[in-house]
Design an enzyme around this catalytic site. Structure first.
Site, mmCIF file in Angstrom:
data_model
loop_
_atom_site.group_PDB
_atom_site.id
_atom_site.type_symbol
_atom_site.label_atom_id
_atom_site.label_comp_id
_atom_site.label_asym_id
_atom_site.label_seq_id
_atom_site.Cartn_x
_atom_site.Cartn_y
_atom_site.Cartn_z
ATOM 1 N N GLU A 98 4.347 0.599 0.804
ATOM 2 C CA GLU A 98 6.594 0.972 0.948
ATOM 3 C C GLU A 98 6.895 0.644 -0.823
ATOM 4 O O GLU A 98 6.669 0.820 -1.243
ATOM 5 C CB GLU A 98 6.380 -0.334 1.732
ATOM 6 C CG GLU A 98 5.489 -1.075 3.051
ATOM 7 C CD GLU A 98 4.395 -1.744 3.291
ATOM 8 O OE1 GLU A 98 3.092 -1.278 2.188
ATOM 9 O OE2 GLU A 98 4.371 -2.799 3.118
ATOM 10 N N CYS A 114 0.738 -1.545 0.392
ATOM 11 C CA CYS A 114 0.166 0.071 -0.224
ATOM 12 C C CYS A 114 1.166 1.492 -0.057
ATOM 13 O O CYS A 114 0.358 2.032 -0.759
ATOM 14 C CB CYS A 114 -0.964 0.081 1.540
ATOM 15 S SG CYS A 114 -1.740 -1.359 1.352
#
Lengths: 350, 820
Positions: free
Chosen positions: B458, B456
């Site tokens: 990183e 989402c």
């Protein structure tokens, strides 16, 4: 950056300290200590001028439009709105009862605060200050140019990216003329774009003072017939129209805003008359005409202030109807060679 | 249904996926309808059965050989599918829209749910399967007893590591890698596209031949290369089976589809060993490479990297040689959306409630950004991928756009126009902040410039990093609870003291003592969490080597070592702090009311939260009112406390060594973990009731009685910008929600871009939700009417109707950031 205040100067005129700042002193001066009454500061407004803006709502108005959706803006002094639904009751809370200067100032029914028993609401400000639920809400805070600018300048990075800045609204944004002009000047000193939303009902000298600091003016035209204007707003329109000529003649960019209220000013006759006036008397020198829908907004604020809602019997048409009507009116006015648009969202021409 | 068009100015605002036929290509619209309507989601037993057969057969082989043979056995025998009309192929070792099962990671929960709470009877996120599948899955239960990765992790954990984890009070949760694979990486597609599988095979063979000696290390390398060769052989066969299937289907197909299938067969046959020649072949090869990673392990967030860069040479070559038109390549890109969407992962019911969603999770395509020299890298393909988002609106693949100071206006505007549709895609990232942040962690200048998004949030270096980016969620709000309650968890006093004895709030005379207790608890819990995580790292290395993935991560083939051993150039472990604003506002209440204004005694505040505010109505409303300093209002008092709360967390996390020779790095975001973490925590001083969600990511507190941010998105952005995001190198996320009217027209686009650009001076990552209250209310009442409505749930995209009630309610209580 915002300038520091020289306390000793009494008026609170501002300047950068230090030798290096001497050269800039003329550019950076504005009266940070000047006070005024503001009822809201709304950051991240995008329908009141170019880019991302902060709108400062000045309290007080010289008109009494029956369709007004900001009743809390009308009176100049601070007011308290009462929201009995938010009150959790004097049994569970009762903070206001402890803060109230005299017990009979608050009207309590069934252990909930429902009203004020005074025509000087400011004496109840301590109650609002302790109310934890927002059942007592204050509109109107006495503040200074410096305090307002601190808040306005906190969004500087967003103005820089978007070409936005400060918008003054109201009430009548120029009703506290010195305060308003100083705010506009401050914004210019800080390099911000300025917009003013005004109904133009004041002496021409007020306009003279504000014009140098006004990048864009949103001017209301509520009715072309002076009698009708007086009926709907409480004042005649001659001075307003004179001021409009003056502001356009000064070269300031002007957007006309018309709240289109069906059966009141939202008639073909009035809007044609408006178009004709703008073409014949103003030379069509306005950058845009925005026709705004009337919706029954602010009803709960009237109730909170204990004021009757003047348009309570008015039945607003459904969205598809007013959208269609306003588009038609915009097309009709555009046929006069004007740039008339529906709503406030269209891009303002450069 | 929203009225939309194909061109970017008519994609609609806030209409999300609630549209018919968004693509100019009838094929894509048919595939979209197929995905949304035609068949139910299912569970499939084939992978599990085949894998179990192989594990039994090769039980005595070295672990590397065993897992390689098991993967090969699956790929050689699993049933293949080609969806009607698709131009791209490659399943998940299960039919489209079906979940393959990975018993080697964890199995007892699957067996339990099948018997006790069957996935086919769930109220949402339901999966169908027949009795035969159920029987097959139950039959292997006994074999896997005690043999899974999860079983071994549990064996090695002591009560001390368990008490704070998801099997205890859940102050932190390491559950993701405890029960499943790791994922969270971008494979090295570039080398594969250059050399093909044949080239990789030759390379491995040469290295194997070159090995001399028989010491244990060399023997291990030999096993590793053997394992790689086993998976490569199987991969090539697997791809050829698709070519054969395409030919077989061509026999019964008519007209244009017949030709198409024959061309697909030729393409597939060719790339089974050779490097690709065309855009279509390159895309197909990339998909195969990715999908086999997913067959080997169910780690999610295996991402696509910078496909607008990777595929650009093929795009240019096809255009120059006339081998494909722009339109055809657009169609290929759009075909990838329904294919990606049909990869599914079965999650246990509790996780499903928290994360909500079926998708494999966050397979992100990264677009735009700068090149290695710092010049703008966006190109025509970048725009075509954004068009794909608007033309498919399925939420897959995920897209991320990198913004920098010289992002061209056409690209940022196009991204903004896609964002304002309200599907939650794309998410946007700041090169300006992220590149220096990555370099701070020892990543080279060139690699930092080439970062891509995995998961989402990183940040990772494509093909060169094994980052364990989602190693744990960690509630700093719970740390504060223990810090003011002498190491006990409220409501769990029967479990005894869990953290260090740091005193009760009533004992403290100064606010600084609260801080000292918070710091001590933080040190203890971060270390305990890291020990849990290290155990998982060890077990993954020993039990689940990944010889196929190791072909596509630099450093593994070169050294003859599996990716789990730390063979990649960069090895991180990234746990995320949860509940930033909840902690900041709680600290502010304690500081302001108890220590400064002395309006409330410490005892009274503790009584209030222990009794879930029952009987403390006025205090409950006060702490939720604008009379308090609260994070998200550009108020330094509260924002300083948010900085403090996250800095203490970062201090303890950053730099701690991990078992792969790398270090821990902190992330600060929740995805949707704020919901389950809130669910297990008592009331907190910020005005949160028991079981209510914690604050989302780095956004403000929203409680049942009100949102703590009152000044709109610029103030929220200013507050979030003050956090020391350059330390939060595993990523941060700020979610903002808008109502559609605020983003309409040309000015709406410009203002959204301005807002992002201003945030990106200090902030890393922003996502937006665009939803009108009216629409949301109706969608809440009638989720079934909104099958295509997608909502960004704090970094996690899911379809509205798949969200749990709790999560839907959480979304509804967020502030509407209206421009009006």
């Amino acid at each position: 950056m915002f300038c520091e205040v020289h306390e000793a100067s009494g008026t609170g005129s501002a300047a950068l300290s230090g030798e290096a700042a001497q050269n800039h002193i003329m550019m950076t001066e504005y009266d940070t200590g000047l006070t005024g009454t503001v009822f809201d500061i709304q950051r991240f407004s995008v329908h009141d001028g170019p880019g991302i803006r902060t709108v400062v709502f000045i309290k007080g108005c010289s008109l009494r439009c029956i369709w007004c959706s900001n009743p809390e803006s009308i009176k100049r002094r601070p007011q308290i709105g009462i929201y009995p639904d938010r009150c959790i009751g004097t049994g569970k809370c009762g903070e206001c009862l402890e803060a109230v200067p005299a017990a009979d100032l608050l009207i309590v029914k069934e252990r909930k605060v429902v009203g004020l028993n005074t025509d000087r609401p400011e004496v109840c400000l301590p109650c609002a200050a302790v109310c934890p639920t927002g059942a007592l809400k204050v509109w109107g805070e006495k503040t200074t140019v410096g305090e307002v600018m601190t808040e306005v300048l906190s969004d500087r990075q967003f103005y820089e990216e978007s070409g936005g800045g400060l918008t003054l609204s109201g009430g009548e944004s120029l009703i506290q003329a010195r305060f308003a002009v100083e705010l506009l000047k401050a914004a210019h000193v800080e390099g911000l774009n300025t917009c003013v939303e005004t109904a133009l009902n004041y002496d021409a000298e007020v306009l003279d003072k504000a014009l140098p600091y006004m990048d864009l003016a949103y001017c209301d035209l509520k009715h072309m017939d002076s009698g009708a204007h007086k009926r709907f707003t409480g004042v005649a329109n001659e001075r307003i129209l004179e001021n409009l000529k003056k502001i356009v003649d000064s070269g300031t960019r002007v957007v006309i805003r018309i709240p289109v209220v069906p059966g009141h000013n939202g008639t073909e006759e009035n809007l044609r008359a408006t178009a004709k006036f703008l073409v014949d008397d103003i030379g069509g020198n306005v950058v845009q005409i925005q026709l705004l829908p009337f919706r029954k907004l602010g009803v709960e604020k009237y109730a909170a202030l204990g004021m009757p809602y003047p348009m309570k019997d008015f039945e607003a048409p459904p969205r598809d109807v007013w959208e269609r009507d306003i588009r038609q009116f915009a097309a009709m006015m555009s046929a006069y060679g004007l740039n008339a648009v529906a709503g406030s969202g269209a891009r303002i021409p450069k | 249904m929203g009225q939309i068009g194909y061109e970017e100015d008519s994609w609609g605002v806030g209409v999300s996926g609630v549209v018919n036929d968004p693509s100019p290509f009838p094929r894509i619209n048919r595939l979209r309808d197929w995905y949304l309507d035609e068949c139910p989601c299912t569970i499939d037993a084939e992978r599990a059965v085949l894998l179990t057969e192989a594990y039994k057969k090769f039980e005595n082989e070295p672990q590397l050989i065993k897992v390689a043979r098991a993967l090969a056995h699956v790929m050689r025998n699993v049933t293949l599918h080609i969806v009607d009309g698709q131009l791209l192929v490659g399943d998940s070792a299960a039919p489209p829209k079906s979940c393959p099962i990975y018993p080697e990671f964890s199995y007892s929960w699957i067996a339990n749910e099948l018997s006790e709470f069957p996935p086919r009877e769930r109220p949402n996120n339901r999966y169908d399967y027949n009795d035969d599948t159920e029987r097959q899955l139950l039959e292997i239960t006994d074999y896997w007893q005690g043999k899974t990765v999860s079983d071994s992790i549990l064996d090695r954990m002591t009560p001390e590591e368990m008490k704070g984890d998801f099997m205890g009070i859940m102050l932190y949760s390491t559950s993701l890698y405890h029960i499943a694979g790791v994922g969270h990486l971008v494979p090295d597609f570039d080398t594969l596209l250059k050399n093909g599988y044949g080239g990789l095979q030759q390379d491995v063979q040469d290295r194997l031949n070159a090995l001399t000696g028989d010491d244990p290390d060399t023997e291990e390398q030999r096993h590793f290369y053997h394992a790689q060769l086993i998976t490569l052989d199987a991969t090539i066969d697997y791809i050829r089976r698709y070519a054969a299937l395409a030919r077989e289907k061509a026999n019964t197909a008519g007209g244009q589809r017949r030709d198409e299938l024959l061309r697909m067969a030729d393409n597939i046959e060719s790339i089974s060993t050779n490097p690709p020649e065309t855009f279509w072949q390159a895309y197909q090869l990339v998909h195969f490479a990715w999908s086999i990673i997913q067959i080997e392990s169910n780690g999610h967030s295996v991402s696509w990297g910078r496909l607008d860069q990777t595929l650009y040479p093929f795009f240019l070559k096809d255009l120059a040689q006339g081998t494909a038109s722009r339109e055809f390549m657009q169609e290929v890109i759009e075909c990838h959306a329904p294919l990606c969407a049909s990869f599914m992962k079965l999650r246990d019911w509790v996780t499903t409630q928290a994360n909500s969603g079926r998708g494999l999770g966050t397979m992100t395509v990264t677009l735009g950004g700068v090149d290695a020299d710092g010049n703008d890298a966006s190109n025509e393909l970048s725009g075509m991928f954004i068009d794909m988002v608007a033309h498919t609106r399925l939420g897959y693949p995920w897209t991320a756009a990198r913004f920098h100071e010289n992002t061209p206006e056409w690209f940022s505007a196009k991204v903004a126009k896609a964002m304002r549709m309200g599907t939650g895609e794309p998410k946007i990232f700041s090169d300006q902040v992220i590149i220096p942040t990555m370099k701070l962690r020892g990543i080279s200048d060139e690699d930092a410039h080439n970062y891509a998004i995995v998961g989402c949030v990183e940040l990772s270096v494509p093909g060169r990093e094994y980052g364990w980016h989602d190693s744990a969620y960690f509630s700093i709000a719970r740390v504060l609870e223990l810090a003011i309650n002498d190491g006990y968890a409220i409501g769990h006093e029967d479990k005894g003291r869990l953290g260090p004895a740091t005193g009760n709030l009533e004992d403290f005379q100064f606010f600084e003592e609260v801080q000292k207790a918070y710091e001590e608890q933080m040190a203890y819990w971060v270390e305990t969490q890291a020990r849990s995580t290290d155990i998982m790292d060890d077990v993954h290395r020993e039990m689940k080597p990944l010889p196929y993935l190791s072909l596509l991560i630099e450093g593994c083939t070169e050294t003859g070592k599996d990716v789990n051993t730390g063979a990649a150039p960069y090895n991180f472990t990234g746990p995320q702090a949860t509940g930033v604003a909840s902690t900041a506002d709680s600290l502010a209440v304690i500081k302001q009311l108890v220590f400064e204004e002395k309006k409330v005694s410490a005892g009274e505040l503790m009584d209030a939260i222990k009794s879930d505010w029952e009987g403390f109505d006025a205090l409950y409303h006060l702490v939720n009112s604008d009379k308090m300093h609260q994070y998200g209002n550009d108020d330094d008092y509260a924002d300083e406390l948010a900085i403090y709360a996250t800095d203490v967390y970062c201090d303890k996390v950053e730099g701690r060594p991990n078992p792969r020779g790398g270090i821990y790095q902190p992330g600060v975001y929740t995805v949707s973990a704020n919901v389950p973490f809130g669910m297990v925590q008592a009331a907190s001083p910020d005005g949160r009731k028991a079981h209510e969600p914690l604050s989302d990511c780095i956004g403000p507190v929203h409680t049942y009685v009100g949102s703590h941010d009152r000044k709109g998105p610029t103030a929220v952005i200013k507050s979030a910008s003050k956090l020391h995001q350059q330390r939060m190198s595993n990523g941060t996320l700020l979610n903002l929600r808008f109502c559609p009217s605020s983003l309409c027209g040309e000015s709406g686009v410009k203002n959204l871009v301005s807002l992002a650009t201003a945030y990106f001076r200090k902030g890393m990552h922003m996502q937006i939700n665009v939803l009108g209250r009216e629409l949301l209310e109706d969608a809440y009442q009638h989720p079934e009417k909104y099958r295509g409505l997608m909502v960004r749930v704090a970094g996690y995209s899911a379809q509205w109707s798949d969200l749990s009630d709790e999560l839907r309610r959480d979304i509804m209580t967020r502030t509407e950031m209206s421009f009006d």
